[in-house]
Design a protein around this motif. Structure first.
Motif, PDB file in Angstrom:
ATOM      1  N   HIS A 158       5.982  -7.876  -5.752  1.00 38.52           N
ATOM      2  CA  HIS A 158       4.520  -7.929  -5.853  1.00 38.52           C
ATOM      3  C   HIS A 158       3.953  -7.203  -4.634  1.00 38.52           C
ATOM      4  CE1 HIS A 158       0.450  -9.467  -6.048  1.00 38.52           C
ATOM      5  NE2 HIS A 158       0.710 -10.051  -7.201  1.00 38.52           N
ATOM      6  N   HIS A 159       3.094  -6.208  -4.911  1.00 40.31           N
ATOM      7  CA  HIS A 159       2.554  -5.389  -3.820  1.00 40.31           C
ATOM      8  C   HIS A 159       1.902  -6.235  -2.710  1.00 40.31           C
ATOM      9  CE1 HIS A 159       0.786  -1.740  -2.108  1.00 40.31           C
ATOM     10  NE2 HIS A 159      -0.354  -2.398  -1.998  1.00 40.31           N
ATOM     11  N   MET A 160       1.173  -7.285  -3.114  1.00 43.16           N
ATOM     12  CA  MET A 160       0.483  -8.092  -2.104  1.00 43.16           C
ATOM     13  C   MET A 160       1.455  -8.984  -1.334  1.00 43.16           C
ATOM     14  SD  MET A 160      -2.366  -6.754  -2.300  1.00 43.16           S
ATOM     15  CE  MET A 160      -3.207  -7.633  -0.998  1.00 43.16           C
ATOM     16  N   GLY A 178       4.320  -7.856  -0.486  1.00 41.82           N
ATOM     17  CA  GLY A 178       4.758  -6.864   0.500  1.00 41.82           C
ATOM     18  C   GLY A 178       3.819  -6.854   1.695  1.00 41.82           C
ATOM     19  N   HIS A 179       2.521  -6.726   1.431  1.00 43.95           N
ATOM     20  CA  HIS A 179       1.540  -6.728   2.530  1.00 43.95           C
ATOM     21  C   HIS A 179       1.636  -8.023   3.343  1.00 43.95           C
ATOM     22  CE1 HIS A 179      -0.705  -3.052   2.058  1.00 43.95           C
ATOM     23  NE2 HIS A 179      -1.023  -3.283   0.798  1.00 43.95           N
ATOM     24  N   LEU A 180       1.715  -9.128   2.616  1.00 44.46           N
ATOM     25  CA  LEU A 180       1.722 -10.460   3.230  1.00 44.46           C
ATOM     26  C   LEU A 180       2.874 -10.632   4.224  1.00 44.46           C
ATOM     27  CD1 LEU A 180       0.848 -13.499   3.089  1.00 44.46           C
ATOM     28  CD2 LEU A 180       2.292 -13.707   1.098  1.00 44.46           C
ATOM     29  N   THR A 200      -1.330  -0.113   5.943  1.00 40.40           N
ATOM     30  CA  THR A 200      -1.609   0.544   4.669  1.00 40.40           C
ATOM     31  C   THR A 200      -0.295   0.627   3.878  1.00 40.40           C
ATOM     32  OG1 THR A 200      -1.482   2.565   5.946  1.00 40.40           O
ATOM     33  CG2 THR A 200      -3.662   1.837   5.354  1.00 40.40           C
ATOM     34  N   ASP A 201      -0.379   1.138   2.655  1.00 42.06           N
ATOM     35  CA  ASP A 201       0.776   1.077   1.752  1.00 42.06           C
ATOM     36  C   ASP A 201       2.004   1.803   2.321  1.00 42.06           C
ATOM     37  OD1 ASP A 201      -0.857  -0.324   0.151  1.00 42.06           O
ATOM     38  OD2 ASP A 201      -1.207   1.268  -1.296  1.00 42.06           O
ATOM     39  N   ASN A 202       3.154   1.211   2.153  1.00 39.17           N
ATOM     40  CA  ASN A 202       4.391   1.768   2.720  1.00 39.17           C
ATOM     41  C   ASN A 202       5.607   1.153   2.024  1.00 39.17           C
ATOM     42  OD1 ASN A 202       5.614  -0.587   4.511  1.00 39.17           O
ATOM     43  ND2 ASN A 202       3.403  -0.689   4.721  1.00 39.17           N
TER      44      ASN A 202
END
Ligand code: KG4
Ligand code: ZN
Length: 338
Positions: free
Chosen positions: A110-112, A114-116, A306-308
Motif C-alpha cells: 500500500h503506497h501510504m 510505504g510513506h508511513l 516524496t514518492d520513492n
C-alpha cells in the motif's frame, strides 16, 4: 532478507533494494516532472507509458548499484495502490512477473504504508506506538500506529488532500507544475499577518480536515489585490504574502489536529511523512509542538518524503516477514483504504 522495491503509482519511477542488515543498497529515481510540465499536471496515459520505458532499465541500474544479481534478491515488492490505474499496472505487472521468473515471493504494498514507514529508514527511527500524519498529493491522514499493519485512522481530509491544496492553489497563483514546492518557496519571501486565512474545521471537535476552502480564500485575496492594483498584475511581495498566509493556514491546521490526536491517544511520538512533510515551515512548527509536549517528531530525509522505491522495498520486507505473499494474478487497486 533483501527486497527489490518498485514504485510507479503516479509520476515517479522509484526502484530500490533494501537489505535487512545493510539498509538501502540501491536507490534509483526517475521523475516525470518535465514530461507533464506543459500540461500543468500529471497526464495518466503519458505517466503509464513512461513507467513502461523506465522501470526495467532502473531495475538493472539498481542491481548494478547494489553490486548484486537477481539471485541475491529474496523478494519483490511493488506498489499496488492507491494511485493511477495504468501507472500502478506497470509496476504490478513487472514486479509480479519478475518475482515469478526469479522464483521469489512477491508482495503488494500500500503506497501510504510505504510513506508511513519511511521514517524507519532513518538511523533515529521511531518506536511503536506513534501517531502518524501522512500528507501527500492524494491523502491527508492521521493514523494511530501500533505496529506493522496495525493502523487506526483517526482523521482524514473530507475534500482536498494537503498536497492537492498546495498544488491547486499554486496553479491559481500562476505557478508552474509541480506547484506545491514552488508555492512553499514563494511563501518564504512572504510577511506574516498581512493576510489571514481560516483554519478549517479547527473550531469543532474531531480530527478530520478540509482544505478546499483555502483555495477560495486565496482566489478571493488575489481578486481583491488585482482590483486594488487597478486590474494590473499583483506585485511580487503581495503574491508572496498571500502564499505565506495560505501555507501558514495549512501548517497551523495540521499542527492543531496533530496536537489533538496526541492528546486523544496519550502518545508522545509523531511521525510526519508524504510529499508535504518536506515542507520546511511544517517541520519547524511540528518540531516546536513536540518540544512543547515533551515528545519527539520523526521525518524521513527529503528524498524519502516524496514518492520513492526505498519506502516500498522497506514496507515490502516487513510484509514478507509477516507472511504476506501476493498470489500469482496481477492486481492493482487505484482505491485502497489503508
Ligand atoms: O508523496 P508524494 O510525492 O506523492 C503522492 O503520494 O501524492 O506527494 C506529492 C505532494 C504534491 O502535492 C506536492 O506539491 C507536495 O507533495 N509537496 C509539497 C512540498 N514538496 C512536495 N508541498 C508543500 N511543500 C513542499 N515543500
Ligand atoms: Zn506518495
Amino acid at each position: 532478507m533483501r527486497v527489490l522495491g518498485i514504485e510507479t503509482s503516479c509520476d515517479e519511477t522509484g526502484i530500490a533494494i533494501y537489505d535487512e542488515q545493510l539498509g538501502i543498497m540501491a536507490h534509483q529515481l526517475y521523475s516525470q516532472v518535465a514530461l507533464h510540465a506543459d500540461y500543468g499536471g500529471v497526464v495518466p496515459e503519458l505517466a503509464s507509458r513512461d513507467h513502461i520505458r523506465k522501470t526495467i532499465p532502473l531495475i538493472d541500474a539498481a542491481l548494478r548499484e547494489a553490486g548484486c544479481t537477481k539471485d541475491d534478491i529474496d523478494g519483490v515488492a511493488f506498489t499496488a495502490g492507491p494511485g493511477l490505474m495504468g501507472a500502478l499496472l506497470v509496476g504490478a505487472t513487472i514486479g509480479r512477473s519478475l518475482a515469478f521468473a526469479w522464483d521469489k515471493p512477491a508482495v503488494a504494498v500500500h503506497h501510504m504504508e510505504g510513506h508511513l514507514l519511511a521514517p524507519m529508514l532513518e538511523e533515529r527511527a521511531p518506536a511503536f506506538p506513534f501517531v502518524a500524519l501522512l500528507v501527500s498529493g492524494g491523502h491527508t491522514l492521521l493514523v494511530r500506529v501500533d505496529g506493522i499493519g496495525r493502523y487506526e485512522i483517526l482523521g482524514e481530509s473530507v475534500d482536498d488532500a494537503a498536497g492537492e491544496a498546495f498544488d491547486k492553489t499554486a496553479k491559481l497563483m500562476g505557478l508552474d507544475y509541480p506547484g506545491g514546492p514552488r508555492l512553499a518557496k514563494l511563501a518564504e519571501q512572504g510577511e506574516a499577518n498581512r493576510f489571514k486565512f481560516p483554519r478549517p474545521m479547527t473550531d469543532k471537535p474531531g480530527l478530520d480536515f478540509s482544505f478546499s476552502g483555502l483555495k477560495t480564500a486565496t482566489a478571493t485575496a488575489i481578486a481583491n489585490e488585482t482590483k486594488l492594483a487597478a486590474n494590473g498584475p499583483v506585485d511580487e511581495q503581495t503574491r508572496a504574502d498571500i502564499a505565506h498566509a495560505f501555507q501558514q493556514a495549512v501548517v497551523d491546521t495540521l499542527a492543531i489536529k496533530c496536537k489533538r490526536a496526541l492528546l486523544h491517544t496519550g502518545l508522545n511520538r509523531l511521525v510526519v511523512a508524504g510529499g508535504v512533510s518536506a515542507n520546511v515551515s511544517l517541520r519547524a512548527q511540528l518540531s516546536e509542538l513536540m518540544a512543547s509536549l515533551k515528545g519527539e517528531a520523526f521525518y524521513p530525509r527529503n528524498e524519502y518524503c516524496t514518492d520513492n522505491g526505498a519506502m516500498i522495498a522497506f514496507a515490502g520486507l516487513q510484509r514478507l516477514k509477516a507472511g504476506d505473499v501476493e498470489p500469482l494474478a496481477v492486481r492493482a487497486r487505484p482505491r485502497w483504504p489503508l
